[in-house]
Design an enzyme around this catalytic site. Structure first.
Site, mmCIF file in Angstrom:
data_model
loop_
_atom_site.group_PDB
_atom_site.id
_atom_site.type_symbol
_atom_site.label_atom_id
_atom_site.label_comp_id
_atom_site.label_asym_id
_atom_site.label_seq_id
_atom_site.Cartn_x
_atom_site.Cartn_y
_atom_site.Cartn_z
ATOM 1 N N SER A 441 46.377 45.399 41.565
ATOM 2 C CA SER A 441 47.162 45.332 40.333
ATOM 3 C C SER A 441 46.539 46.316 39.350
ATOM 4 O O SER A 441 45.335 46.233 39.063
ATOM 5 C CB SER A 441 47.086 43.924 39.741
ATOM 6 O OG SER A 441 47.541 43.008 40.697
ATOM 7 N N CYS A 639 48.680 35.650 37.418
ATOM 8 C CA CYS A 639 48.186 36.667 38.358
ATOM 9 C C CYS A 639 46.875 36.209 38.991
ATOM 10 O O CYS A 639 46.027 35.625 38.316
ATOM 11 C CB CYS A 639 47.987 37.990 37.634
ATOM 12 S SG CYS A 639 47.402 39.282 38.741
ATOM 13 N N ASP A 684 52.136 37.517 40.037
ATOM 14 C CA ASP A 684 51.597 38.642 40.794
ATOM 15 C C ASP A 684 50.386 38.058 41.516
ATOM 16 O O ASP A 684 49.266 38.111 41.014
ATOM 17 C CB ASP A 684 51.175 39.745 39.807
ATOM 18 C CG ASP A 684 50.684 40.994 40.517
ATOM 19 O OD1 ASP A 684 51.000 41.178 41.706
ATOM 20 O OD2 ASP A 684 49.968 41.793 39.877
ATOM 21 N N TRP A 686 48.141 36.957 45.191
ATOM 22 C CA TRP A 686 47.822 37.428 46.539
ATOM 23 C C TRP A 686 46.832 36.506 47.218
ATOM 24 O O TRP A 686 46.228 35.692 46.568
ATOM 25 C CB TRP A 686 47.263 38.853 46.467
ATOM 26 C CG TRP A 686 46.033 38.986 45.639
ATOM 27 C CD1 TRP A 686 44.745 38.780 46.049
ATOM 28 C CD2 TRP A 686 45.951 39.375 44.250
ATOM 29 N NE1 TRP A 686 43.870 39.023 45.012
ATOM 30 C CE2 TRP A 686 44.581 39.387 43.902
ATOM 31 C CE3 TRP A 686 46.887 39.718 43.280
ATOM 32 C CZ2 TRP A 686 44.125 39.718 42.622
ATOM 33 C CZ3 TRP A 686 46.424 40.040 42.017
ATOM 34 C CH2 TRP A 686 45.063 40.041 41.691
HETATM 35 P P1 FAD Z 1 39.781 43.543 54.117
HETATM 36 O O1 FAD Z 1 39.088 44.465 55.039
HETATM 37 O O2 FAD Z 1 41.241 43.668 53.970
HETATM 38 O O3 FAD Z 1 39.406 42.054 54.495
HETATM 39 C C1 FAD Z 1 40.090 40.973 53.905
HETATM 40 C C2 FAD Z 1 39.182 39.752 53.924
HETATM 41 O O4 FAD Z 1 38.866 39.400 55.254
HETATM 42 C C3 FAD Z 1 37.862 39.962 53.213
HETATM 43 O O5 FAD Z 1 37.520 38.797 52.514
HETATM 44 C C4 FAD Z 1 36.889 40.184 54.342
HETATM 45 O O6 FAD Z 1 35.576 39.816 53.972
HETATM 46 C C5 FAD Z 1 37.471 39.292 55.401
HETATM 47 N N1 FAD Z 1 37.128 39.700 56.771
HETATM 48 C C6 FAD Z 1 36.749 40.920 57.207
HETATM 49 N N2 FAD Z 1 36.547 40.902 58.527
HETATM 50 C C7 FAD Z 1 36.801 39.641 58.943
HETATM 51 C C8 FAD Z 1 36.770 38.983 60.206
HETATM 52 N N3 FAD Z 1 36.443 39.632 61.322
HETATM 53 N N4 FAD Z 1 37.088 37.676 60.269
HETATM 54 C C9 FAD Z 1 37.443 37.011 59.146
HETATM 55 N N5 FAD Z 1 37.485 37.572 57.919
HETATM 56 C C10 FAD Z 1 37.181 38.879 57.824
HETATM 57 N N6 FAD Z 1 42.162 42.427 44.808
HETATM 58 C C11 FAD Z 1 41.363 42.683 43.743
HETATM 59 O O7 FAD Z 1 40.132 42.609 43.856
HETATM 60 N N7 FAD Z 1 41.891 43.053 42.526
HETATM 61 C C12 FAD Z 1 43.224 43.159 42.313
HETATM 62 O O8 FAD Z 1 43.669 43.481 41.215
HETATM 63 C C13 FAD Z 1 44.093 42.890 43.427
HETATM 64 N N8 FAD Z 1 45.435 42.975 43.287
HETATM 65 C C14 FAD Z 1 46.236 42.726 44.359
HETATM 66 C C15 FAD Z 1 47.627 42.823 44.208
HETATM 67 C C16 FAD Z 1 48.443 42.592 45.277
HETATM 68 C C17 FAD Z 1 49.938 42.683 45.114
HETATM 69 C C18 FAD Z 1 47.883 42.254 46.539
HETATM 70 C C19 FAD Z 1 48.773 42.002 47.727
HETATM 71 C C20 FAD Z 1 46.531 42.140 46.693
HETATM 72 C C21 FAD Z 1 45.681 42.374 45.621
HETATM 73 N N9 FAD Z 1 44.303 42.298 45.760
HETATM 74 C C22 FAD Z 1 43.503 42.534 44.675
HETATM 75 C C23 FAD Z 1 43.668 42.064 47.084
HETATM 76 C C24 FAD Z 1 43.379 43.421 47.746
HETATM 77 O O9 FAD Z 1 44.601 44.032 48.126
HETATM 78 C C25 FAD Z 1 42.536 43.336 49.026
HETATM 79 O O10 FAD Z 1 43.108 42.395 49.886
HETATM 80 C C26 FAD Z 1 41.104 42.948 48.781
HETATM 81 O O11 FAD Z 1 40.495 43.828 47.885
HETATM 82 C C27 FAD Z 1 40.306 42.993 50.082
HETATM 83 O O12 FAD Z 1 40.410 44.265 50.650
HETATM 84 P P2 FAD Z 1 39.297 44.829 51.629
HETATM 85 O O13 FAD Z 1 39.861 46.024 52.326
HETATM 86 O O14 FAD Z 1 38.007 45.003 50.917
HETATM 87 O O15 FAD Z 1 39.138 43.633 52.656
#
Ligand code: FAD
Length: 686
Positions: A441, A639, A684, A686
């Site tokens: 966001s 949110c 908003d 997630w």
């Molecule tokens: P990812 O790699 O996508 O992992 C997701 C989660 O799974 C993590 O907690 C990770 O530790 C865990 N994981 C990793 N590997 C494994 C495994 N093998 N087994 C189990 N679990 C595992 N986030 C924010 O911080 N700020 C925002 O403003 C924000 N806004 C968003 C708005 C929208 C519309 C949406 C859909 C999401 C938003 N998010 C926000 C969430 C963001 O998109 C990400 O999902 C988040 O930051 C995690 O991304 P990542 O790539 O670091 O983790």
């Protein structure tokens, strides 16, 4: 009719504008056409014609927003091909016209995979299909037999709304559904298991309907796989977001060459101009990141989302390559076996680049993937182990999912450390999910921060809940952002306990000097256009991100207007304690600018010896004022966390309305539903 010089000039300017506009599209098409990934576009758009031309005997159609629906559709198509030798055509709904759907050969069944987006909407690519369905009359699809699998999230009001809508319209037009209506619930975290249960049921149904005979599963690649000579290294993809960034192409040639339009298929490599650690304690991290969009022609509105394109860290890439005995320098090409298939990422490329930039190698691994690996296991004991796990969801959850294993972890655990070199790379390309952008966001305002987009990302990094030797569980994008921040600010990386490390320079140094590919995704999260309308905002944790943008927007508005009376802007924020109080220093500055029209309520949930307080507690505390603002037409925004918080807040608002208006729970919940429909209650989450 007379033209003077001015008219002529205006007409010329208009004509030029039209040409320029069309050219943009033409340019985009050209670029796309140049991308071998889009070869399918050269064919007809008529779904039935393409199916017949390519001698396909089964149709899978997906409408996917973030790639999950697409992944499941492809998995399903692959299984049909592998188990029953069906010649399956698996397509994105966006790429075809369905006018002749009713003339499908009678033994062809269509399986729909429909994701829900926004307020029960179809993904953007499915909107044309929906419009077409809406004008159909009874009997128009009388020959069509289909199956339906929806991907949704039960924490949202319109759970699986898009699949429901599609199913209803298909039914009205006379199409006949086979088997059960599958619904995946991401809110309950059961998408994979929901899919497996639905799929088992449907496969039985299809076996009967099409008199299919099951054979031993063997992987058949959709591509001609070819290893290419090393001297091509200079011209192939090394992980670039798309072909326009390859050597010799426009975007690669010129630094800051801004040839858009940039979007979800063509991200902009944006310089990061500022980063900041927002948490004060070292055990958790939240990074504020500013991307410079100047010159890209990318526009955003306050409340939109930013898509950030990550890459995998060295440690995970290394583990994956070693587990499967892959040589990262091998150059390969994928030629689709027919025009209905497109390569999943830019090719030719190297195995190393594909693993780092194009595959999701570190997330949880699905039971189906483990089952599909059985074909590569000859050792009896291991075979039995895999079989037992792939058939028993409880056992699988206990042994694999609860330990947060990724694919390499799970396989090494099952084989007691023995490598899996017998698994072909082609199989991994089509089985491991493909890297998707992560959305954030936007926490800046498009009025006050026109050229820069700010995001606020909490870093995902926690100890493995069961097996500490597997190392911490880490998020791909957020640790990349933290690595960039630590490097930019010249902090001691070794001392920072950063759990994973990335190649920050990117493919061919494309991301050098701190850049990442991004795109803007429009959202419907918008401030009311009338500034005197009161606003209630609820956003604990990073849920506060868009509200920082909202407040900055109002300040910018005030600066440019005279004699404007701003409505009350009440922000309910929540954090554990002062150490994770986001933008702690900024709020007093904003309050000074906005005077009494802005108020921040902070709920602390982890102050030693104090009662835990949450945002909904503060809503209750201010019940009368909240009610008064709602009666004055306030817009309500929530949110952040979709699972717990947004539902607690929803329940609290129902209670406040019920008491305040002396109505039943059903009536107050109906009012909130109306608010959602009219945009006065926006989420908003997630
Ligand atoms: P990812 O790699 O996508 O992992 C997701 C989660 O799974 C993590 O907690 C990770 O530790 C865990 N994981 C990793 N590997 C494994 C495994 N093998 N087994 C189990 N679990 C595992 N986030 C924010 O911080 N700020 C925002 O403003 C924000 N806004 C968003 C708005 C929208 C519309 C949406 C859909 C999401 C938003 N998010 C926000 C969430 C963001 O998109 C990400 O999902 C988040 O930051 C995690 O991304 P990542 O790539 O670091 O983790």
């Amino acid at each position: 009719l007379k033209f003077d010089k001015l008219d002529f000039a205006v007409i010329c300017a208009l004509a030029l504008a039209v040409v320029a506009y069309l050219k943009l599209d033409v340019l985009k098409e050209l670029f796309a056409a140049d991308d071998s990934a889009l070869a399918v576009q050269s064919s007809s758009r008529d779904i039935v014609e393409v199916l017949r031309e390519n001698k396909k005997d089964y149709l899978v159609v997906y409408a996917s927003q973030t790639g999950t629906g697409e992944d499941y559709a492809k998995k399903f198509a692959k299984e049909l091909a592998a188990k029953y030798s069906l010649n399956v055509m698996c397509v994105d709904v966006e790429n075809y016209d369905f006018d002749n759907l009713n003339s499908l050969p009678k033994d062809v069944i269509v399986s729909f995979f429909v994701s829900t987006y926004g307020e029960g909407d179809l993904p953007d690519g499915g909107l044309e299909f929906e419009e077409w369905l809406q004008v159909l009359e009874e009997g128009d699809l009388g020959n069509v037999r289909y199956t339906m699998f929806g991907l949704g999230n039960s924490t949202y009001e319109f759970y699986n709304g898009a699949a429901e809508k599609t199913q209803k319209l298909l039914k009205q037009a006379g199409a006949r559904m086979l088997g059960t209506f599958g619904k995946a619930d991401d809110g309950a975290g059961t998408t994979d298991e929901d899919y497996m249960a639905w799929k088992d049921d449907i496969l039985e149904e299809l076996k009967d309907a099409l008199a299919l005979h099951e054979k031993e599963v063997s992987f058949i690649s959709s591509y001609e796989y070819k290893v290419l000579p090393q001297d091509l290294m200079g011209s192939i993809s090394l992980g670039e977001p798309n072909s326009q960034y390859l050597p010799g192409k426009t975007l690669a040639k010129k630094e800051n060459m801004q040839l858009g339009p940039f979007d979800a298929t063509h991200p902009y490599v944006a310089p990061i101009t500022s980063t900041k650690e927002l948490f004060k304690k070292k055990d958790r991290n939240c990074i504020h990141v500013e991307f410079d969009l100047s010159g890209s022609n990318l526009k955003y509105s306050t409340g939109d989302h930013l898509g950030v394109w990550p890459s995998n860290p060295d440690e995970k890439v290394e583990k994956f390559l070693t587990t499967f005995g892959l040589d990262p320098t091998t150059i390969f090409d994928l030629k689709p076996k027919d025009i209905t298939i497109k390569p999943p990422f830019p090719v030719p490329t190297t195995i190393g680049a594909a693993v780092r930039y194009y595959l999701e190698i570190s997330g949880p691994v699905s039971r189906q993937v483990i089952g599909s690996l059985l074909q590569y296991v000859t050792e009896e004991q291991l075979k039995e182990r895999l079989q037992a796990l792939s058939k028993n969801k409880e056992k699988y959850a206990k042994e694999i999912t609860s330990k947060c294993m990724d694919l390499a972890d799970a396989l090494l655990y099952l084989s007691s450390g023995k490598k899996w070199t017998q698994v072909p790379w082609e199989f991994l390309i089509e089985t491991v999910p493909h890297m998707q952008p992560r959305y954030y966001s936007i926490s800046s305002s498009s009025s006050s921060d026109k050229q820069t987009v700010h995001i606020t990302a909490v870093v995902e990094n926690y100890p493995n809940p069961e097996v500490s030797s597997l190392g911490p569980v880490t998020g791909v994008t957020t640790n990349l952002l933290r690595h960039i921040h630590l490097t930019r600010t010249k902090e001691d990386i070794a001392a920072s306990s950063l759990p994973v490390h990335y190649n920050l320079a990117g493919p061919r140094d494309l991301y050098q000097n701190y850049k990442l590919p991004v795109h803007v995704r429009r959202s419907t999260f918008r401030l009311p256009s009338n500034p005197s309308t009161p606003v209630i905002m609820v956003g604990p944790g990073t849920g506060v991100a868009p509200f920082r943008g909202f407040i900055r927007e109002r300040i910018s508005f005030l600066k440019n207007q005279e004699n404007v009376k701003l409505g009350k802007h009440l922000l309910f924020y929540g954090c554990r304690d002062d150490a994770d109080f986001l933008y702690h220093d900024e709020w007093p500055v904003y309050a000074k600018e906005l005077g009494s029209s802005f108020e921040l309520m902070v709920a602390y949930s982890r102050i030693p010896n104090k009662k835990k307080v949450y945002v909904q507690d503060h809503l209750l505390e201010r019940e009368n004022e909240v009610l008064e603002l709602i009666n004055k037409g306030a817009f309500i925004y929530v949110c952040g966390d979709a699972k717990g918080m947004s539902q607690d807040v929803h329940r609290t608002l129902i209670d406040i309305l019920r008491r305040g208006k002396n109505i039943s729970e059903e009536e107050s919940s109906e009012i909130l539903k109306q608010f959602k429909t009219t945009g006065k209650y926006q989420e908003d989450v997630w």
